[in-house]
Design an enzyme around this catalytic site. Structure first.
Site, PDB file in Angstrom:
ATOM      1  N   LYS A   1      -8.931   7.342  -8.625  1.00  0.00           N
ATOM      2  CA  LYS A   1      -8.439   6.954  -9.955  1.00  0.00           C
ATOM      3  C   LYS A   1      -9.480   6.123 -10.660  1.00  0.00           C
ATOM      4  CE  LYS A   1      -3.505   6.892  -9.487  1.00  0.00           C
ATOM      5  NZ  LYS A   1      -2.903   6.597  -8.187  1.00  0.00           N
TER       6      LYS A   1
ATOM      7  N   GLU B   1      -0.872  10.319   5.080  1.00  0.00           N
ATOM      8  CA  GLU B   1      -0.808   8.851   5.120  1.00  0.00           C
ATOM      9  C   GLU B   1       0.554   8.304   4.730  1.00  0.00           C
ATOM     10  OE1 GLU B   1      -1.900   6.311   1.964  1.00  0.00           O
ATOM     11  OE2 GLU B   1      -3.105   7.839   0.968  1.00  0.00           O
TER      12      GLU B   1
HETATM   13  N1  PSU Z   1      -5.188   5.227  -4.720  1.00  0.00           N
HETATM   14  C1  PSU Z   1      -4.225   6.048  -5.200  1.00  0.00           C
HETATM   15  N2  PSU Z   1      -3.050   6.145  -4.529  1.00  0.00           N
HETATM   16  C2  PSU Z   1      -2.820   5.445  -3.372  1.00  0.00           C
HETATM   17  C3  PSU Z   1      -3.855   4.601  -2.869  1.00  0.00           C
HETATM   18  C4  PSU Z   1      -5.015   4.526  -3.569  1.00  0.00           C
HETATM   19  O1  PSU Z   1      -4.417   6.655  -6.220  1.00  0.00           O
HETATM   20  O2  PSU Z   1      -1.722   5.550  -2.797  1.00  0.00           O
HETATM   21  C5  PSU Z   1      -3.643   3.864  -1.582  1.00  0.00           C
HETATM   22  C6  PSU Z   1      -4.205   4.681  -0.411  1.00  0.00           C
HETATM   23  O3  PSU Z   1      -3.403   4.443   0.721  1.00  0.00           O
HETATM   24  C7  PSU Z   1      -5.582   4.053  -0.219  1.00  0.00           C
HETATM   25  C8  PSU Z   1      -5.282   2.616  -0.522  1.00  0.00           C
HETATM   26  O4  PSU Z   1      -6.101   4.221   1.080  1.00  0.00           O
HETATM   27  O5  PSU Z   1      -4.369   2.647  -1.612  1.00  0.00           O
HETATM   28  C9  PSU Z   1      -6.524   1.835  -0.871  1.00  0.00           C
HETATM   29  O6  PSU Z   1      -6.213   0.484  -1.008  1.00  0.00           O
HETATM   30  P1  PSU Z   1      -7.390  -0.568  -1.145  1.00  0.00           P
HETATM   31  O7  PSU Z   1      -8.013  -0.307  -2.475  1.00  0.00           O
HETATM   32  O8  PSU Z   1      -6.734  -1.880  -1.070  1.00  0.00           O
HETATM   33  O9  PSU Z   1      -8.310  -0.331   0.017  1.00  0.00           O
END
Ligand code: PSU
Ligand code: MN
Length: 305
Positions: free
Chosen positions: A161, A26
């Site tokens: 996390k 990603e």
């Molecule tokens: N959690 C992490 N590292 C990340 C992300 C989430 O520990 O880099 C990033 C990933 O790209 C994940 C996105 O798909 O954040 C999720 O964002 P949201 O919670 O806004 O959907």
């Protein structure tokens, strides 16, 4: 049907045409998940590691209104240097970015879409999005979760996390019928730590067994993904009380500043990294490399089936 705005890098096109293993990666993690220049260094290390294991890396992004399965080094550098200036792109953002010819750093959800449309079934990342703390009221549930329910790509992560509510995240995964497989563990890992208060559905100990589960799943129903949880390597795992303190402080700061929507996850990630003085960044880099090792193994086993 209108034409799909998708480009393959030459190495990805060649690998797919010859049935060789390919691993999707990603780009939100590059633009929003890590600071410059460690983000570019890590993106390059990850690709080199994947190639050294005989698996072609396909870092995914949106560049000038084109979905990309595989990026050039200068595209990686562009994403890394511009960081948060590059829009974070999840499923709902893709139509706008594509129709306007814009750039986007793809989340787990959007990367799964690109991987699937490109014919790539295995994807390695750091951590996935999930149900945020307070999600029962705010309904802040990452679009990564419904994507896992619908799009047939296996996602290797170090769990999620604990900025999230891991209990609600596990419930959501169960409701949506997403198998959660622990690689050599029964525990659902919490990104910085190898364990949490929660468990995976099934423990599998080899990449071959995981590939066989994917085959059975997609023979049964071609829809939907699998979450593969791979704990951070022991030497880099962090003290749970220490990291929880930092996460609490980041959550209060987000609350005080009224951060919500797509900005919340990047805000929390940046705060944690600042507060831990880069200790969490090293953990983050090591677990991504570890996920790429496992992802490459699964991609290889999948290609051999
Ligand atoms: N959690 C992490 N590292 C990340 C992300 C989430 O520990 O880099 C990033 C990933 O790209 C994940 C996105 O798909 O954040 C999720 O964002 P949201 O919670 O806004 O959907
Ligand atoms: Mn959200």
């Amino acid at each position: 049907m209108p034409e799909l705005q998708l480009d393959y890098s030459p190495e990805v096109a060649e690998a797919l045409a010859s049935g060789n293993p390919v691993l999707a990666l990603e780009s939100t993690i590059i633009a929003h998940g890590m600071p410059w220049p460690q983000n570019l260094e890590t993106a390059l290390r990850v690709e080199t590691l994947s190639r050294s294991l005989g698996v072609t890396p396909a870092t995914c992004a949106v560049i000038k209104g084109r979905l990309k399965a595989g990026l050039t080094e200068s595209e990686l550098e562009y994403l890394g240097k511009n960081g948060p200036k590059i829009p974070k792109a999840s499923r709902r953002d893709l139509p706008y970015l594509l129709s306007k010819g814009l750039d986007g750093a793809t989340t787990v959800a959007a990367t799964m879409i690109i991987a699937w449309r490109a014919g790539i079934r295995v994807f390695a990342t750091g951590g996935i999005g999930g149900v945020h703390r307070g999600g029962a009221h705010t309904m802040d549930i990452s679009a990564d979760l419904p994507e896992l329910a619908n799009t047939p790509v296996a996602v290797v992560s170090a769990g999620a996390k604990s900025i999230l509510d891991l209990g609600l995240t596990r419930e959501y995964l169960e409701t949506q019928g997403i198998p959660v497989v622990g690689y050599q563990t029964r525990h659902f890992p919490a990104f910085y730590t190898r364990e949490s208060d929660f468990f995976v559905d099934y423990q599998l100990d080899t990449a071959q067994e995981i590939a066989q589960l994917l085959r059975s799943k997609w023979a049964l129903d071609p829809r939907g993904g699998v979450l593969i949880a791979n704990p951070i390597p022991e030497p880099y795992s962090m003290d749970p009380a220490y990291i929880e303190g930092i996460i609490q402080a980041a959550l209060s700061a987000a609350d005080q500043e009224g951060i919500q929507g797509k900005g919340l996850t990047p805000f929390l990630l940046a705060r944690i990294e600042e507060e831990s003085g880069g200790k969490s960044l090293q953990a983050n880099i090591e677990l991504v490399l570890n996920n790429v090792r496992l992802g490459a193994g699964i991609a290889t086993a999948w290609a051999a089936l």
